[in-house]
Scaffold this motif. Structure first.
Motif, PDB file in Angstrom:
ATOM      1  N   SER A 139       0.842  -1.205   0.000  1.00  0.00           N
ATOM      2  CA  SER A 139       0.000   0.000   0.000  1.00  0.00           C
ATOM      3  C   SER A 139       0.879   1.259   0.000  1.00  0.00           C
ATOM      4  O   SER A 139       2.057   1.221   0.347  1.00  0.00           O
ATOM      5  N   ILE A 140       0.241   2.341  -0.388  1.00  0.00           N
ATOM      6  CA  ILE A 140       0.962   3.618  -0.441  1.00  0.00           C
ATOM      7  C   ILE A 140       1.000   4.238   0.958  1.00  0.00           C
ATOM      8  O   ILE A 140      -0.023   4.430   1.599  1.00  0.00           O
ATOM      9  N   ALA A 141       2.207   4.522   1.399  1.00  0.00           N
ATOM     10  CA  ALA A 141       2.394   5.143   2.708  1.00  0.00           C
ATOM     11  C   ALA A 141       2.063   6.633   2.622  1.00  0.00           C
ATOM     12  O   ALA A 141       1.901   7.171   1.529  1.00  0.00           O
ATOM     13  N   PRO A 142       1.941   7.305   3.757  1.00  0.00           N
ATOM     14  CA  PRO A 142       1.610   8.738   3.731  1.00  0.00           C
ATOM     15  C   PRO A 142       2.578   9.576   2.895  1.00  0.00           C
ATOM     16  O   PRO A 142       2.204  10.640   2.398  1.00  0.00           O
ATOM     17  N   ASP A 143       3.789   9.097   2.710  1.00  0.00           N
ATOM     18  CA  ASP A 143       4.742   9.880   1.902  1.00  0.00           C
ATOM     19  C   ASP A 143       4.587   9.639   0.403  1.00  0.00           C
ATOM     20  O   ASP A 143       5.387  10.132  -0.397  1.00  0.00           O
ATOM     21  N   GLY A 203       6.574  -0.984   1.465  1.00  0.00           N
ATOM     22  CA  GLY A 203       7.667  -1.968   1.442  1.00  0.00           C
ATOM     23  C   GLY A 203       7.976  -2.405   2.867  1.00  0.00           C
ATOM     24  O   GLY A 203       7.063  -2.595   3.694  1.00  0.00           O
ATOM     25  N   MET A 204       9.245  -2.527   3.188  1.00  0.00           N
ATOM     26  CA  MET A 204       9.641  -3.015   4.509  1.00  0.00           C
ATOM     27  C   MET A 204       9.535  -1.923   5.576  1.00  0.00           C
ATOM     28  O   MET A 204       9.869  -2.165   6.739  1.00  0.00           O
ATOM     29  N   TYR A 235       8.464  -2.651  -5.765  1.00  0.00           N
ATOM     30  CA  TYR A 235       7.247  -2.128  -6.394  1.00  0.00           C
ATOM     31  C   TYR A 235       7.625  -1.099  -7.463  1.00  0.00           C
ATOM     32  O   TYR A 235       8.423  -0.212  -7.214  1.00  0.00           O
ATOM     33  N   GLY A 236       7.069  -1.265  -8.638  1.00  0.00           N
ATOM     34  CA  GLY A 236       7.316  -0.313  -9.708  1.00  0.00           C
ATOM     35  C   GLY A 236       8.628  -0.521 -10.435  1.00  0.00           C
ATOM     36  O   GLY A 236       8.940   0.215 -11.370  1.00  0.00           O
TER      37      GLY A 236
END
Lengths: 368, 368
Positions: free
Chosen positions: B106-110, B115-116, B205-206
């Motif tokens: 999932s996308i973190a707030p940043d 990832g880890m 990712y990506g």
């Protein structure tokens, strides 16, 4: 008291090419081996000990890489159950392995390492090489052939395929054929090695890269099968490694994780990944009944040997049922066979560890 | 007969941040979930089903990637043991997973994938999220919470940590704590993933590269533990795959090899490697007694629920002894508990497969 010969590895180059089950022939096969004790005048006191999957000829001498005592140091030596004051003990590194015998890391006739061009071998091929070694050493009929795990497969294969070559056959913690689960675990290990880019299709020799990560994973997965659930719980439980609380990370928080990682990594120092592929394949192909028309009883029909079959109650890799299967076949040929299931907490690895009852069985059988 | 609601995944964004056992907080947690049936007026007919390690919310609806029926399609639906004509059934993808709930992909707030950097979570954290979902759905007290394997851990954790939230607790093929052997197998899988260069420290990712080879090896090793030795022998034995004779090579000669390779590869289509790391870690950390002062009996002290504990005789991942351990603790708190060991040939996976006796147990328990 006679002194034991200084154990040092000798290498025999087989005088003839070795015909393999796969249809190929191997030329100039080298067999690294050690001997302990002295062969008597009529050549009747020889014992062949066959090693397990990742074992070697360093039966009772320090391992040249790890410096650890030989893998059966507790069993073989002056005054020990396999008494080198009485017996001439031979142990050879199997073909396909990497401690001096011809294997995938060896130089092929074209001057390059075999790599995956090495032929797939079988347990019977390993035994053919062992018998050629016996011939070279002037040993006609063994006092005994002994082995645990894959060594036990070799002992059974020798009895089946060279029925005149051994008076006694002692097969410990083994099976007459690899089960689907056995094959499955080996396949996981092979896939782990082949998934490592450093494996390079097996052509990693001389590249400065070896598939250590893949080999370590393979060893970790296999190592669990060598131990018992209760043994792991007794040894490690859920104890943490050098910390008071869980780290909430991916370090080796638990002792069992740290132990397994160490088992995996240290294995890569002493073993060749391609050898691991070939030797696991040999055991997966092992099916003594299949070699003899599909009936295990026929495998032993020509044997006059005395047999002793030993299993361990916590061994789930080759459980007691597999030993019983062998015993039933031997009974059906009216062979002389004794069978014992020993109790030990260590799982499959019990045959390598401190199980005094095994010492007594081994000593009694070879002296009987 | 009422028609079952069209099963489609909904996503709830939790209204509050989720406090985790590791000390961190997760904001804007998303929980992908499906519901089946209709919640009655007094909200008393809700059943929460918790999925296993690599399961998901597609309880009885086709999987969006594989197209296969939901993982418990045989158990959940109109007229089935968990009858959606009578019950309102909820199943959520656990946090840490990859089918829509917040996890390492999932996308973190940043703005970048976690990832880890995703926090290590626990079974109790998963349950906290499930309870937040129940709150959002207006479900105060569940008619039942049900789960097998890791789902059973969640069911037990909910009973222990939210004792007022469930009237009935059905825990199948599970354990109150991960054993050393359980941890060992998971550690092999994690090391296989982390050994894959495509893993890139979890930052894949990506990049167009994913650690499919490592994840496949992890899945293969784990998959063996889900089956029984006898089941593997019965299904595959030493049968060859699409060939008359062994190839003397490293192809998948044996059916069991081909099957395992397929299991490993197909898994990578539907599962994220980092999620596998986090969810295996959560189960390794699971020790319900440790959470409650070291005594399992204290975990259940506040519960008024009725319990049903089910094990399978061929399950060696979470064997019957683990279920007995839970039952003994429940007995010591004078809880109402029934316990049954069912006979089925499929090993741990029995809870997912065609075991009519399980259907009867589930139906009887939730209607009783």
């Amino acid at each position: 008291m006679a002194t034991v010969n200084a154990p040092s590895t000798h290498t025999l180059v087989l005088p003839h090419s070795l015909a393999l089950d796969g249809g190929q022939e191997l030329d100039r096969v080298e067999l690294a081996h050690e001997t302990y004790g002295t062969l008597n005048a009529d050549g009747s006191n020889a014992i062949l000990v066959c090693h397990a999957l990742t074992g070697d000829q360093h039966l009772a001498s320090p391992h040249p890489i790890t410096g650890k005592p030989g893998w059966w140091d507790r069993m073989v030596g002056p005054g020990k159950p396999i008494d080198t004051d009485r017996f001439f003990v031979v142990c050879a590194n199997v073909i396909g392995s990497c401690l001096g015998s011809t294997g995938p890391a060896s130089i092929a006739p074209d001057g390059r390492p075999y790599g995956m061009r090495f032929p797939v071998i079988t347990i019977r091929d390993m035994v053919r090489a062992q018998v050629a070694l016996l011939d070279a050493l002037g040993i006609g009929r063994l006092h005994a052939v002994i082995g645990g795990s894959m060594g036990g497969m070799q002992a059974l294969s020798l009895a089946a395929n060279f029925p005149d070559r051994a008076e006694r056959v002692l097969a410990i913690a083994t099976t007459a054929r690899h089960s689907a689960q056995n094959i499955a675990y080996h396949e996981v290990g092979r896939q782990a090695i082949m998934a490592d880019p450093a494996w390079q299709g097996g052509e990693y020799y001389g590249t400065g890269q070896t598939p250590d990560k893949g080999l370590a994973v393979a060893r970790m997965a296999a190592h669990i099968t060598y131990l018992s659930e209760a043994g792991l719980t007794g040894k490690f439980g859920r104890q943490l490694q050098d910390r008071e609380a869980k780290s909430f990370g991916f370090d080796a928080d638990f002792q069992v994780e740290s132990y397994l990682r160490h088992q995996g990594l240290s294995f890569t120092d002493r073993f060749d990944a391609n050898s691991y592929l070939y030797i696991t394949r040999a055991t997966d192909y092992f099916d003594l009944a299949e070699e003899h028309g599909g009936r295990l009883v026929d495998a032993f029909a020509a044997s006059q040997a005395r047999f002793c079959i030993v299993s361990f109650d916590t061994d789930w890799l080759y459980p007691t049922a597999e030993s019983r299967n062998i015993v039933h076949a031997l009974n059906a040929t009216a062979a002389r066979v004794s069978f014992v299931e020993l109790s030990a907490p260590y799982g499959h690895d019990s045959f390598l560890l401190d199980v005094p009852a095994l010492d007594r069985v081994v000593k009694g059988f070879i002296q009987g």
